[in-house]
Write an enzyme that holds these catalytic residues in place. Structure first.
Site, PDB file in Angstrom:
ATOM      1  N   LYS A   1     -29.269 -18.577  12.087  1.00 40.84           N
ATOM      2  CA  LYS A   1     -29.779 -17.258  12.604  1.00 40.84           C
ATOM      3  C   LYS A   1     -30.900 -16.516  11.396  1.00 40.84           C
ATOM      4  CE  LYS A   1     -26.257 -15.208  15.084  1.00 40.84           C
ATOM      5  NZ  LYS A   1     -25.467 -14.110  15.918  1.00 40.84           N
TER       6      LYS A   1
ATOM      7  N   GLU B   1     -11.650 -35.222   8.863  1.00 44.69           N
ATOM      8  CA  GLU B   1     -10.615 -33.998   8.704  1.00 44.69           C
ATOM      9  C   GLU B   1     -10.338 -34.248   6.386  1.00 44.69           C
ATOM     10  OE1 GLU B   1      -7.227 -34.899  11.121  1.00 44.69           O
ATOM     11  OE2 GLU B   1      -8.873 -33.642  13.153  1.00 44.69           O
TER      12      GLU B   1
ATOM     13  N   TYR C   1     -15.294 -39.157  11.209  1.00 41.14           N
ATOM     14  CA  TYR C   1     -14.590 -38.045  10.664  1.00 41.14           C
ATOM     15  C   TYR C   1     -14.358 -37.585   9.105  1.00 41.14           C
ATOM     16  CZ  TYR C   1     -11.453 -36.363  14.826  1.00 41.14           C
ATOM     17  OH  TYR C   1     -11.574 -35.471  15.719  1.00 41.14           O
TER      18      TYR C   1
ATOM     19  N   ARG D   1     -26.907 -24.742  13.804  1.00 40.61           N
ATOM     20  CA  ARG D   1     -26.203 -23.624  14.096  1.00 40.61           C
ATOM     21  C   ARG D   1     -24.662 -23.727  13.793  1.00 40.61           C
ATOM     22  NH1 ARG D   1     -28.650 -21.686  17.741  1.00 40.61           N
ATOM     23  NH2 ARG D   1     -26.601 -20.299  18.485  1.00 40.61           N
TER      24      ARG D   1
ATOM     25  N   ASP E   1     -19.479  -9.666   7.770  1.00 41.08           N
ATOM     26  CA  ASP E   1     -19.736 -10.019   8.546  1.00 41.08           C
ATOM     27  C   ASP E   1     -21.139 -10.506   8.643  1.00 41.08           C
ATOM     28  OD1 ASP E   1     -20.680 -12.337  10.422  1.00 41.08           O
ATOM     29  OD2 ASP E   1     -19.034 -11.265  12.066  1.00 41.08           O
TER      30      ASP E   1
ATOM     31  N   THR F   1     -23.529 -16.870   9.594  1.00 37.09           N
ATOM     32  CA  THR F   1     -24.071 -17.817  10.755  1.00 37.09           C
ATOM     33  C   THR F   1     -25.826 -18.514   9.757  1.00 37.09           C
ATOM     34  OG1 THR F   1     -25.611 -17.085  11.622  1.00 37.09           O
ATOM     35  CG2 THR F   1     -23.855 -17.061  12.276  1.00 37.09           C
TER      36      THR F   1
HETATM   37  C1  LIG Z   1     -23.493 -14.301  15.458  1.00 33.29           C
HETATM   38  C2  LIG Z   1     -22.538 -13.747  15.039  1.00 33.29           C
HETATM   39  C3  LIG Z   1     -21.299 -13.979  15.383  1.00 33.29           C
HETATM   40  C4  LIG Z   1     -20.850 -15.557  15.893  1.00 33.29           C
HETATM   41  O1  LIG Z   1     -21.610 -16.523  15.703  1.00 33.29           O
HETATM   42  P1  LIG Z   1     -21.911 -17.420  16.623  1.00 33.29           P
HETATM   43  O2  LIG Z   1     -22.355 -18.847  16.177  1.00 33.29           O
HETATM   44  O3  LIG Z   1     -22.092 -17.149  17.848  1.00 33.29           O
HETATM   45  O4  LIG Z   1     -19.729 -17.915  17.062  1.00 33.29           O
HETATM   46  C5  LIG Z   1     -20.517 -13.663  14.113  1.00 33.29           C
HETATM   47  N1  LIG Z   1     -20.708 -11.863  14.016  1.00 33.29           N
HETATM   48  C6  LIG Z   1     -22.218 -11.650  14.378  1.00 33.29           C
HETATM   49  C7  LIG Z   1     -21.999 -10.138  13.032  1.00 33.29           C
HETATM   50  C8  LIG Z   1     -22.994 -12.062  14.458  1.00 33.29           C
HETATM   51  O5  LIG Z   1     -23.979 -11.362  15.201  1.00 33.29           O
END
Ligand SMILES: *Cc1c(COP(=O)(O)O)cnc(C)c1O
Length: 440
Positions: free
Chosen positions: A238, A60, A58, A244, A209, A235
């Site tokens: 990807k 936090e 933990y 993840r 994003d 993220t």
């Molecule tokens: C994949 C994605 C997310 C979210 O990612 P998660 O890990 O699935 O919550 C947010 N914004 C965009 C543009 C994405 O392609």
């Protein structure tokens, strides 16, 4: 031959049900073609870190300011991860605690705007993400989203680009507090600078994003929004090829607001085992091999797009400049839906997802399109020649979708192809002595 199995699964010998499912999933990943644009194959090092004993801890708070004792190593792991992230992207500050891309986006909104404020972002059916204001997402229920889209399709492929005139007009009319760029299904480069200019003109903050192109940005094959946008969310799983999870980059001036929004604003204890794996992934992405990898992702996407176009498919936006290819199935077969295509390709061992195309007449559950991506199979070592072959296999399956023999034949060709490009050729850390898992 000893089958490679996921790390730690030797310890699962006492739980054959879970062990068998993990072994079967590994087998699926090794014997079918992975074309989901948001997926990748992590390294054994990333797998090992994310399966580590830090899951017990933990933590936090933040390094040096935790609410629990015993964080001497968790602090060093998280510091390593955030320093590596900041250095990889050239950012002043990094927060590596978001559990996912969605959590990172929520935290950014929490830090930058108030409930009810207006946010300008891309519409989901034009390539945006659920967290960009979909009515079924908490984002759409909490903030007032106004949406832009892409330009109309054009014969010569020059259409279906982000409509910056629309963005500017909407920004002037709606005076948003925040403008969001970034997409989940868009095959072209996104230049962050025009968004910055529009945000400055209307006095809005600008968030990029980078969930999808994060790895391409780290490698320098996609323009970087760092230093252009106020906040960059991403993220790690990807194109960046880590575990993840999510992360947020910002200038020092916003660091306190972002950190406070992630914890205690949104989350409890961070996943320090995943943060250790993020540190590993940031380290891997800083190596020269990763630049070469990212370049190959792009060349593979272009090769896949060319092959599909040659088979009679229409490509949304006329082609690709990143890791994704968006296919409009209607020119190939007006009766064929994205849902049917995804399902029959799955049976042939080709894994991808259906996706709406801009102005799709079909629902998000059915769709007229497919989204394909090259990051995972590029990691497995495939090149342009294999992408050409995969394009032909896709066309074969989709044109003979009622022909079980043809589907079975493609399934065998896929198996042969995958055997040459195994993402996990060596036994993974923690693999058992042969036979301890029993047969499967
Ligand atoms: C994949 C994605 C997310 C979210 O990612 P998660 O890990 O699935 O919550 C947010 N914004 C965009 C543009 C994405 O392609």
């Amino acid at each position: 031959m000893t089958e490679p199995i996921p790390p730690g699964t030797d310890a699962l010998a006492g739980d054959p049900e879970v062990a068998a499912l993990l072994a079967a999933e590994l087998d699926r990943q090794r014997t079918t073609v992975q074309l989901i644009a948001s997926e990748n194959f992590t390294s054994p090092a990333v797998l090992a870190a994310s399966a580590s004993v830090l899951t017990n801890k933990y933590s936090e708070g933040y390094p040096g300011r935790r609410y629990y004792g015993g964080n001497v190593y968790a602090d060093q792991v998280e510091d390593l991860a955030r320093h590596r992230a900041a250095s990889l992207f050239g950012a002043e500050h990094a927060n590596v605690q978001p559990h996912s891309g969605a959590s990172a986006n929520l935290a950014a909104y929490l830090a930058l705007v108030e409930p009810g404020d207006t946010i300008l972002a891309m519409r989901l059916d034009q390539g945006g993400h659920l967290t960009h204001g979909s009515p079924v997402s908490i984002t759409g229920k909490t903030y007032r989203f106004v949406s832009y889209g892409v330009t109309p399709a054009a014969e010569d492929g020059s259409g279906e680009r982000i409509d910056l005139d629309h963005v500017r007009d909407l920004a002037r009319a709606e005076r948003p507090r925040l403008i969001v760029a970034g997409t989940t299904a868009y095959s072209r480069i996104i230049d962050p600078r025009p968004f910055r200019e529009i945000a400055d003109e209307v006095g809005a903050r600008f968030m990029f994003d980078a969930a999808h192109p994060a790895g391409l940005i780290a490698a320098g094959v996609h323009p970087s929004p760092v230093g252009v946008a106020d906040v960059v969310t991403l993220t790690t799983h990807k194109t960046l090829r880590g575990p993840r999870g999510g992360a947020i980059l910002c200038r020092e001036e916003l660091a306190k607001a972002i950190d406070g929004a992630v914890f205690p604003g949104l989350q409890g204890g961070p996943l320090e085992h995943v943060i250790a794996a993020k540190a590993v992934a940031f380290g891997e992405a800083a190596r020269p091999e990763f630049k070469a990898y990212a370049g190959q992702i792009l060349r593979n996407a272009v090769a896949l797009a060319a092959s599909l176009a040659g088979e009679g498919f229409r490509l949304v936006a006329g082609g690709t400049e990143n890791h994704t290819v968006l296919v409009d199935l209607r020119a190939f077969d007006p009766e064929l839906t994205g849902k049917q295509a995804q399902e029959v390709l799955d049976r042939a061992g080709i894994t991808c997802n259906r996706n709406q195309i801009p102005d799709d007449p079909r629902s998000p559950f059915v769709t007229s399109g497919l989204r394909l991506g090259t990051p995972a199979e590029t990691t497995a070592g495939m090149g342009e020649a294999e992408m050409g072959e995969i394009g032909s296999l896709i066309a074969r399956v989709l044109s003979s979708r009622d022909d079980e023999a043809a589907i079975a034949e493609v399934r065998e060709q896929v198996r042969t192809l995958c055997a040459k490009f195994d993402p996990y050729p060596a036994p993974l850390p923690g693999a058992p002595v042969a036979g301890t898992l029993g047969s499967r």
